[in-house]
Write a protein that holds these residues in place. Structure first.
Motif, mmCIF file in Angstrom:
data_model
loop_
_atom_site.group_PDB
_atom_site.id
_atom_site.type_symbol
_atom_site.label_atom_id
_atom_site.label_comp_id
_atom_site.label_asym_id
_atom_site.label_seq_id
_atom_site.Cartn_x
_atom_site.Cartn_y
_atom_site.Cartn_z
ATOM 1 N N ASN A 1 145.850 -66.253 21.738
ATOM 2 C CA ASN A 1 146.401 -67.389 21.008
ATOM 3 C C ASN A 1 147.303 -66.849 19.898
ATOM 4 O O ASN A 1 146.836 -66.090 19.048
ATOM 5 C CB ASN A 1 145.264 -68.221 20.413
ATOM 6 N N THR B 1 148.378 -68.017 17.236
ATOM 7 C CA THR B 1 147.990 -68.395 15.872
ATOM 8 C C THR B 1 146.583 -67.943 15.520
ATOM 9 O O THR B 1 146.143 -68.112 14.387
ATOM 10 C CB THR B 1 148.092 -69.922 15.700
ATOM 11 N N ASN B 2 145.853 -67.389 16.497
ATOM 12 C CA ASN B 2 144.498 -66.901 16.241
ATOM 13 C C ASN B 2 144.258 -65.699 17.142
ATOM 14 O O ASN B 2 143.921 -65.852 18.313
ATOM 15 C CB ASN B 2 143.469 -67.994 16.529
ATOM 16 N N ARG B 3 144.396 -64.493 16.601
ATOM 17 C CA ARG B 3 144.348 -63.276 17.408
ATOM 18 C C ARG B 3 142.955 -62.970 17.930
ATOM 19 O O ARG B 3 142.781 -62.060 18.727
ATOM 20 C CB ARG B 3 144.862 -62.072 16.591
ATOM 21 N N ARG C 1 144.935 -68.294 31.414
ATOM 22 C CA ARG C 1 146.198 -68.970 31.708
ATOM 23 C C ARG C 1 146.521 -69.063 33.199
ATOM 24 O O ARG C 1 147.233 -69.967 33.617
ATOM 25 C CB ARG C 1 147.349 -68.233 31.016
ATOM 26 N N THR D 1 138.264 -67.320 28.583
ATOM 27 C CA THR D 1 138.613 -68.052 27.367
ATOM 28 C C THR D 1 137.492 -67.912 26.343
ATOM 29 O O THR D 1 136.310 -67.906 26.710
ATOM 30 C CB THR D 1 138.851 -69.536 27.689
ATOM 31 N N VAL E 1 142.770 -67.067 25.799
ATOM 32 C CA VAL E 1 142.903 -68.296 26.578
ATOM 33 C C VAL E 1 143.256 -67.939 28.022
ATOM 34 O O VAL E 1 144.270 -67.272 28.270
ATOM 35 C CB VAL E 1 144.004 -69.218 25.994
ATOM 36 N N ALA F 1 141.273 -65.357 19.517
ATOM 37 C CA ALA F 1 141.048 -66.342 20.578
ATOM 38 C C ALA F 1 141.807 -65.950 21.840
ATOM 39 O O ALA F 1 143.021 -65.734 21.811
ATOM 40 C CB ALA F 1 141.477 -67.726 20.106
#
Length: 519
Positions: A389, A391-393, A399, A415, A397, A395
């Motif tokens: 993510n 904006t949040n290293r 894909r 995730t 996800v 997190a």
């Protein structure tokens, strides 16, 4: 006047005398390899001739392309042709790798010699990588044959280990006692009937190796404490110095000795200390790539001991690379399956893959093309991609997944929080290179989460960090399906070839261009 071989033949230990017979069991493989590698001056082949030899072997083709495209050799653009790879790496390196690969294959017929001799070859490859990297830092014209000479400077060790492993172990035990040079020579003579250096010089003459290599083998194994002034001093200093350095790094626990040899090399070459340290770090990475390209276990720093010295079964780490997988396990897990396009026509397949990558206009399309190629060209069954993510290293996800239905459980297993839920996947992101996980259930502190193991139901896989320049952006997972289907070292090699091209294309898409190290 008697030749060196005639002088020592009768004095040698009986187990070593067959070294100088016209025909000896097994030894012609080593003799032919040494002659192939070293008889450069009389070899009129050019890059095109060498390329034709490589193309005849699909496995060798893949290895050479993989090495040329590796991070250690930093091509500005993906290399997809063998002539380009030969030019990029240099004929000396490619010829040595071709001959060494042939020797390693023949060694499989003599398993009692295989482990010991291949460990010495690994040290030789490290030495050759260090010698050529230090030479590049000296900013002098490349010397033809330096890689080969550094690789085979330990010819005496190689021949003795090949012909009489027990004598080699006796020599190793004597070397560990740290004797003075004179006492060491007497110890070697007492064991062999001659010193290792005398055996090596005599073999060079007996096998009709180049005369200058025989002279090099006769050079005392010390280093002058002053600057090397002539080309001959530089060549000899690089070969002898790097052999001493690798020997110290692999067997010594005394940092002062390693530092002393490094200092002698620094004085001899005139390289700035900080520059030399950077070159040595780069040489280590190149050496690892070279060892992997030949398909050998990276035994550097873990010298092979006699069979009686081994204790307990070998525990296989779940983060092992293929060069760490025991030979017996490799033989058990190789599958008699239909060959993949990468096995049948690797060069054409890589070219087609590169055209697909070049056509990609965004990261999603490029990574999807990579996943598709792993399935259609390399024979992987299931592929998963997870991205960080932005904006949040912490997190991750999920894909993209292929080869599974429904996709949701597999995406969910990729995730979550790296620190709390996926420490194993965090270790993948921190890794410097792809890893072959041979058994998820054994030996590694960071095992995948229970959810991950339950969803994928795999025993082995390849996982790799995805990076833009040095910044991790995610990871990719690939396997051969649910247990007991296994991913083996051949799969890893093919994965690397595709992965290296994808990494270069990701950087190109992001506007980051890899630079070749300055000579």
């Amino acid at each position: 006047m008697p030749t060196p071989a005639e002088e020592i033949r009768e004095a040698l230990h009986p187990d070593l005398q067959p070294l100088f017979y016209r025909h000896s069991c097994g030894l012609p493989a080593l003799q032919a390899t040494c002659r192939t590698i070293l008889r450069q001056a009389d070899d009129r082949s050019n890059a095109d001739d060498l390329s034709r030899i490589v193309r005849l072997d699909p496995g060798l083709t893949c290895k050479i392309l993989q090495l040329a495209n590796s991070v250690a050799y930093s091509p500005a653009q993906p290399i997809t042709s063998i002539p380009h790879a030969v030019t990029w790496l240099g004929q000396d390196i490619v010829r040595a790798l071709v001959a060494t690969t042939s020797l390693v294959e023949q060694l499989k017929e003599w398993p009692e010699r295989h482990e010991l001799v291949t460990a010495l070859i690994v040290k030789g490859l490290y030495t050759a990588a260090y010698a050529t990297e230090i030479e590049a830092a000296m900013q002098v014209p490349p010397r033809g044959g330096l890689f080969s000479a550094a690789l085979l400077y330990s010819l005496g060790d190689l021949a003795i280990a090949y012909q009489a492993p027990l004598l080699w172990h006796a020599l190793s035990a004597a070397a560990l006692r740290g004797l003075e040079a004179g006492a060491q020579g007497r110890e070697e003579t007492g064991i062999l009937g001659a010193t290792k250096r005398q055996v090596a010089v005599a073999l060079a003459e007996h096998w009709k190796l180049p005369a200058d290599f025989g002279l090099l083998l006769g050079t005392p194994p010390g280093l002058p404490s002053s600057r090397w002034r002539t080309e001959s001093e530089e060549f000899s200093g690089l070969v002898v110095g790097t052999n001493l350095l690798i020997e110290a790094l692999s067997t010594e626990s005394d940092p002062a000795k390693v530092a002393g040899i490094t200092r002698q090399i620094q004085i001899g070459t005139g390289i700035e200390p900080t520059v030399l340290q950077k070159r040595l770090a780069r040489a280590q990475e190149k050496a690892r790539q070279l060892v992997r390209s030949v398909g050998l276990p990276d035994s550097f720093g873990r010298p092979a001991g006699p069979p009686s010295a081994r204790t307990g079964p070998e525990v296989l780490s779940s983060s092992c690379r293929p060069d760490q997988v025991p030979e017996e396990r490799k033989r058990k897990t190789i599958r008699p399956e239909a060959p993949t396009p990468m096995q049948i026509r690797p060069l054409e397949t890589l070219r087609e893959f590169q055209r697909t990558l070049d056509a990609a206009q965004d990261l999603h399309t490029l990574l999807s093309s990579f996943a598709a190629a792993l399935e259609t060209s390399a024979g992987f069954v299931r592929v998963g991609i997870a991205l960080l993510n932005p904006t949040n290293r912490d997190a991750l996800v999920g894909r993209h997944v292929t080869g599974v239905t429904p996709a949701e459980p597999y995406l969910a297993s990729l995730t979550g929080s790296l620190s709390r839920q996926h420490p194993f996947l965090a270790s993948v992101l921190a890794a410097r290179e792809p890893m072959l996980v041979t058994e998820f259930a054994r030996g590694h502190h960071f095992r995948p989460s229970a959810e991950f193991l339950e969803v994928w139901k795999a025993t082995s896989a390849v996982l790799a960090p995805l990076r833009i320049h040095a910044r991790p952006i995610g990871l990719i997972y690939a396997d051969r399906g649910e247990a007991p289907r296994s991913v083996v070292d051949e799969d890893y090699e093919v994965f690397l070839a595709l992965f290296n091209q994808t990494s270069l294309s990701m950087n190109r898409l992001a506007g980051v261009r890899e630079q070749r190290p300055a000579a």
